[in-house]
Design a protein around this motif. Structure first.
Motif, short mmCIF file in Angstrom:
data_model
loop_
_atom_site.label_atom_id
_atom_site.label_comp_id
_atom_site.label_asym_id
_atom_site.label_seq_id
_atom_site.Cartn_x
_atom_site.Cartn_y
_atom_site.Cartn_z
N UNK A 211 -18.42 -31.85 42.91
CA UNK A 211 -18.53 -32.17 41.44
C UNK A 211 -19.03 -31.24 40.48
N UNK A 212 -18.16 -31.23 39.46
CA UNK A 212 -18.63 -30.75 38.04
C UNK A 212 -19.61 -30.99 37.52
N UNK A 213 -20.69 -30.09 37.27
CA UNK A 213 -21.92 -30.43 36.66
C UNK A 213 -22.13 -30.20 35.12
N UNK B 291 -22.00 -16.39 31.21
CA UNK B 291 -22.00 -15.17 32.11
C UNK B 291 -23.12 -14.96 32.91
N UNK B 292 -24.13 -15.73 32.44
CA UNK B 292 -25.54 -15.53 33.50
C UNK B 292 -25.48 -16.19 34.70
N UNK B 293 -24.81 -17.18 34.73
CA UNK B 293 -24.78 -17.96 36.14
C UNK B 293 -23.30 -18.00 36.90
N UNK B 294 -22.31 -17.23 36.49
CA UNK B 294 -20.82 -17.23 36.95
C UNK B 294 -20.54 -15.74 36.95
N UNK B 295 -20.61 -15.01 38.11
CA UNK B 295 -19.90 -13.86 38.31
C UNK B 295 -18.67 -13.40 37.77
N UNK C 87 -11.85 -21.59 31.08
CA UNK C 87 -13.11 -21.55 30.78
C UNK C 87 -13.90 -21.41 32.27
N UNK C 88 -15.33 -21.66 32.40
CA UNK C 88 -15.73 -21.77 33.50
C UNK C 88 -16.95 -23.02 33.60
N UNK C 89 -16.99 -23.47 35.02
CA UNK C 89 -17.82 -24.59 35.17
C UNK C 89 -18.55 -24.47 36.27
N UNK C 90 -19.70 -25.13 36.47
CA UNK C 90 -20.56 -25.32 37.52
C UNK C 90 -20.36 -26.56 38.54
N UNK C 91 -20.13 -26.52 39.66
CA UNK C 91 -20.01 -27.37 40.63
C UNK C 91 -21.08 -27.45 41.74
N UNK C 92 -21.32 -28.50 42.06
CA UNK C 92 -22.24 -28.73 43.35
C UNK C 92 -21.47 -29.95 44.24
N UNK C 93 -22.05 -29.60 45.44
CA UNK C 93 -21.45 -30.63 46.59
C UNK C 93 -22.19 -31.91 46.28
N UNK D 286 -27.38 -28.20 47.94
CA UNK D 286 -26.85 -26.96 48.04
C UNK D 286 -26.96 -26.21 46.62
N UNK D 287 -26.56 -25.00 46.41
CA UNK D 287 -26.57 -24.32 45.45
C UNK D 287 -25.39 -24.68 44.52
N UNK D 288 -25.31 -24.62 43.37
CA UNK D 288 -24.10 -24.81 42.40
C UNK D 288 -23.26 -23.51 42.63
N UNK D 289 -21.91 -23.78 42.45
CA UNK D 289 -20.99 -22.48 42.46
C UNK D 289 -20.14 -22.39 41.07
N UNK D 290 -19.37 -21.44 40.83
CA UNK D 290 -18.64 -21.34 39.56
C UNK D 290 -17.36 -21.53 39.70
N UNK D 291 -16.28 -22.33 38.88
CA UNK D 291 -15.16 -22.59 39.27
C UNK D 291 -14.40 -22.41 37.93
N UNK D 292 -13.02 -22.04 37.87
CA UNK D 292 -12.28 -22.08 36.74
C UNK D 292 -11.88 -23.60 36.12
#
Length: 191
Positions: free
Chosen positions: A141-143, A148-152, A163-169, A183-189
Motif C-alpha cells: 500500500x502507498x503510504x 530525494x532523501x528517502x527514494x534512491x 512522481x515517487x511514493x512510499x509503499x509498505x507491505x 517491513x520497511x517502506x520502498x519507493x515506487x513511481x
C-alpha cells in the motif's frame, strides 16, 4: 465459383480474427470469467472499447452458481462503470478485490457485495502481486509521497515525468478491514 468465393472469404475472415458476421471470434476478447463465493457469482468480461472489465454480481445459493455467461439479469449488481478501469483480482467470501487504473498509479478496490458498495480503495504497487485469502488481502500500500532523501530513484522518476511514493507491505483483514503494516517502506513511481 460462388462456393469457392465463400470459402476464400471465410478463410480470410478467420485469419483476420473475424467470423462471417464480422464479429470478433477470439474467445478471450469477450469470454466471461467467473468467481464464486460468499453466496455470490461474480461475472466479468474484458471491455472491447475501453480499459478494464464489465463486472456484475448476482446472489446464488451455495454451490449452485449458474453458467459463466455475461448477461445482465434483474437483481444483478452492476459493479464497474464505463468510467472506471476495474479488473477483477479475486473474491474472498463477500469481498470482491479489484485493480483500478491504467497507469503506474493504481488503486486496490475492495467491494462489499453484501452492502453493494466500495468498502475500501487504497493506492498500491501493482508490480507486486496481491495475495488474496478468505481471511484478508496482502499488498504493498502507498503510504505517502517520497522525497530525494528517502527514494534512491527519485531523480530518475522525476526525469521521466513521474512522481515517487512510499509503499509498505500491508495486510487488510476481513471482515473489519483492519490494516497492519510490516517491513520497511520502498519507493515506487507514481503518475
Amino acid at each position: 465459383m460462388h462456393r469457392t468465393f465463400r470459402i476464400a472469404l471465410s478463410l480470410l475472415a478467420g485469419l483476420a480474427g473475424l467470423s462471417a458476421s464480422g464479429l470478433v471470434s477470439s474467445a478471450s476478447a469477450n469470454e466471461a470469467q467467473c468467481k464464486f463465493g460468499g453466496g455470490f457469482q461474480v461475472i466479468s468480461r474484458e471491455r472491447t472499447s475501453a480499459a478494464g472489465n464489465d463486472i456484475i454480481a448476482r446472489a446464488v445459493p451455495a454451490n449452485a452458481a449458474g453458467p459463466c455467461i455475461f448477461s445482465k439479469r434483474s437483481g444483478d449488481i452492476e459493479i464497474s462503470t464505463a468510467d472506471e478501469a476495474d479488473t477483477v483480482l479475486g473474491l474472498a467470501g463477500t469481498h470482491l478485490v479489484m485493480d483500478r487504473g491504467t497507469g503506474p498509479s493504481r488503486v486496490l478496490v475492495i467491494y462489499d457485495l453484501t452492502v453493494r458498495k466500495v468498502a475500501l480503495s487504497l493506492p498500491y504497487d501493482d508490480q507486486v502481486p496481491v495475495r488474496i485469502a478468505s481471511s484478508g488481502v496482502t499488498l504493498w500500500a502507498v503510504t505517502g509521497p517520497a522525497s530525494a532523501a528517502n527514494c534512491p530513484k527519485f531523480k530518475e522518476y522525476a526525469a521521466n515525468g513521474l512522481g515517487a511514493a512510499l509503499a509498505v507491505e500491508t495486510r487488510i483483514a476481513f471482515p473489519d478491514l483492519a490494516r497492519t503494516q510490516s517491513g520497511k517502506p520502498k519507493c515506487i513511481a507514481q503518475q
